[in-house]
Design a protein around this motif. Structure first.
Motif, PDB file in Angstrom:
ATOM      1  N   TYR A  86      40.749  53.541  37.623  1.00  0.00           N
ATOM      2  CA  TYR A  86      42.154  53.801  37.313  1.00  0.00           C
ATOM      3  C   TYR A  86      43.021  53.315  38.474  1.00  0.00           C
ATOM      4  CZ  TYR A  86      46.374  56.375  36.052  1.00  0.00           C
ATOM      5  OH  TYR A  86      47.662  56.723  35.722  1.00  0.00           O
ATOM      6  N   GLU A  87      43.964  52.430  38.180  1.00  0.00           N
ATOM      7  CA  GLU A  87      44.897  51.842  39.147  1.00  0.00           C
ATOM      8  C   GLU A  87      44.212  51.010  40.240  1.00  0.00           C
ATOM      9  OE1 GLU A  87      47.476  55.056  40.485  1.00  0.00           O
ATOM     10  OE2 GLU A  87      48.730  54.773  38.710  1.00  0.00           O
ATOM     11  N   ALA A  88      43.004  50.536  39.981  1.00  0.00           N
ATOM     12  CA  ALA A  88      42.266  49.749  40.980  1.00  0.00           C
ATOM     13  C   ALA A  88      42.783  48.319  41.052  1.00  0.00           C
ATOM     14  CB  ALA A  88      40.782  49.741  40.636  1.00  0.00           C
ATOM     15  N   SER A  89      42.772  47.791  42.257  1.00  0.00           N
ATOM     16  CA  SER A  89      43.094  46.382  42.480  1.00  0.00           C
ATOM     17  C   SER A  89      41.839  45.555  42.168  1.00  0.00           C
ATOM     18  CB  SER A  89      43.485  46.162  43.938  1.00  0.00           C
ATOM     19  OG  SER A  89      42.342  46.335  44.773  1.00  0.00           O
ATOM     20  N   PRO A  90      41.987  44.238  42.002  1.00  0.00           N
ATOM     21  CA  PRO A  90      40.799  43.407  41.800  1.00  0.00           C
ATOM     22  C   PRO A  90      39.775  43.558  42.929  1.00  0.00           C
ATOM     23  CG  PRO A  90      42.750  42.175  41.194  1.00  0.00           C
ATOM     24  CD  PRO A  90      43.223  43.463  41.832  1.00  0.00           C
ATOM     25  N   GLY A  91      40.237  43.641  44.171  1.00  0.00           N
ATOM     26  CA  GLY A  91      39.315  43.810  45.299  1.00  0.00           C
ATOM     27  C   GLY A  91      38.545  45.120  45.210  1.00  0.00           C
ATOM     28  N   GLU A  92      39.222  46.181  44.809  1.00  0.00           N
ATOM     29  CA  GLU A  92      38.551  47.480  44.644  1.00  0.00           C
ATOM     30  C   GLU A  92      37.536  47.428  43.510  1.00  0.00           C
ATOM     31  OE1 GLU A  92      42.074  50.464  46.241  1.00  0.00           O
ATOM     32  OE2 GLU A  92      42.230  49.613  44.212  1.00  0.00           O
ATOM     33  N   LEU A 119      41.125  40.592  38.160  1.00  0.00           N
ATOM     34  CA  LEU A 119      39.703  40.421  38.444  1.00  0.00           C
ATOM     35  C   LEU A 119      39.125  39.233  37.682  1.00  0.00           C
ATOM     36  CD1 LEU A 119      37.169  41.421  39.871  1.00  0.00           C
ATOM     37  CD2 LEU A 119      36.822  43.017  37.967  1.00  0.00           C
ATOM     38  N   ALA A 120      39.482  39.087  36.410  1.00  0.00           N
ATOM     39  CA  ALA A 120      39.007  37.929  35.633  1.00  0.00           C
ATOM     40  C   ALA A 120      39.455  36.627  36.286  1.00  0.00           C
ATOM     41  CB  ALA A 120      39.509  38.026  34.190  1.00  0.00           C
ATOM     42  N   ASP A 121      40.723  36.569  36.691  1.00  0.00           N
ATOM     43  CA  ASP A 121      41.246  35.359  37.344  1.00  0.00           C
ATOM     44  C   ASP A 121      40.518  35.067  38.657  1.00  0.00           C
ATOM     45  OD1 ASP A 121      43.167  34.819  35.395  1.00  0.00           O
ATOM     46  OD2 ASP A 121      44.734  35.949  36.431  1.00  0.00           O
ATOM     47  N   ILE A 122      40.296  36.094  39.447  1.00  0.00           N
ATOM     48  CA  ILE A 122      39.686  35.925  40.767  1.00  0.00           C
ATOM     49  C   ILE A 122      38.209  35.550  40.683  1.00  0.00           C
ATOM     50  CG2 ILE A 122      38.964  37.249  42.817  1.00  0.00           C
ATOM     51  CD1 ILE A 122      41.714  38.654  42.624  1.00  0.00           C
ATOM     52  N   LEU A 148      32.231  36.982  31.617  1.00  0.00           N
ATOM     53  CA  LEU A 148      31.913  36.142  32.772  1.00  0.00           C
ATOM     54  C   LEU A 148      30.427  36.230  33.070  1.00  0.00           C
ATOM     55  CD1 LEU A 148      34.794  37.919  33.782  1.00  0.00           C
ATOM     56  CD2 LEU A 148      34.823  35.754  34.990  1.00  0.00           C
ATOM     57  N   THR A 149      29.857  35.132  33.570  1.00  0.00           N
ATOM     58  CA  THR A 149      28.464  35.135  34.004  1.00  0.00           C
ATOM     59  C   THR A 149      28.406  34.670  35.455  1.00  0.00           C
ATOM     60  OG1 THR A 149      28.065  32.861  33.267  1.00  0.00           O
ATOM     61  CG2 THR A 149      27.557  34.623  31.690  1.00  0.00           C
TER      62      THR A 149
END
Length: 172
Positions: A86-92, A119-122, A148-149
């Motif tokens: 919940y409310e996580a950044s991509p890094g988290e 996260l998908a973009d990164i 993603l794989t």
């Protein structure tokens, strides 16, 4: 299970939520969200991916989305309700995925924007066919998911390490 086999991550945004007078964390799905969550579940079932683990935000709308989607799958994976989503950044989210035991080959993460889209973009260093174009063109609307794989252990997951192999979003 060998870490040499490609691993699969499905990033699944919760379905459309309602806006009643409750805290953001407790917002339930709207009627359309309930329908879209079931449709997304059928699309996931059509992909023939067997999930070993589901990581789901503790927010009401993500739990409801997962409950409706998983009902459509032929195999129900172990589900962990994780408040850090919940409310996580991509890094988290990457840090959370890095904690995953290597015996889990295929994972679905049910979360929120902007973290899931980011996260998908990164993670997507490359993409198959027109998957990136479809994802970038639609954004990441409610009930959308990206597949993603990547090769290697979960501890090795990092930006640009994965291939975006598919993307799906409900019709408007």
């Amino acid at each position: 299970m060998s870490v040499a086999e490609p691993r699969r991550i499905v990033l699944f945004r919760h379905a459309k939520a309602d806006w009643p007078q409750v805290t953001d964390h407790e917002r339930p799905l709207a009627e359309r969200g309930r329908m879209d969550a079931a449709v997304a579940g059928r699309k996931l079932a059509d992909s023939a991916v067997t999930f070993d683990l589901a990581l789901c935000s503790t927010a009401t709308r993500t739990r409801e989305t997962w409950k409706l989607a998983v009902h459509e799958l032929p195999h129900r994976p172990k589900t962990v309700y994780e408040e850090r989503i919940y409310e996580a950044s991509p890094g988290e989210l990457i840090a959370l995925l890095n904690e995953t035991p290597d015996d889990a080959q295929n994972i679905i993460l049910i979360g929120h924007n902007p973290g899931v889209q980011g996260l998908a973009d990164i993670l997507a260093g490359s993409a198959d066919g027109d998957a990136r174009q479809r994802m970038n063109g639609r954004g990441f609307p409610a009930a959308a998911f990206a597949v993603l794989t990547f090769d290697g252990s979960w501890k090795s997951l990092e930006p640009a390490a994965a291939t975006l192999t598919d993307y799906w979003a409900p019709s408007e």
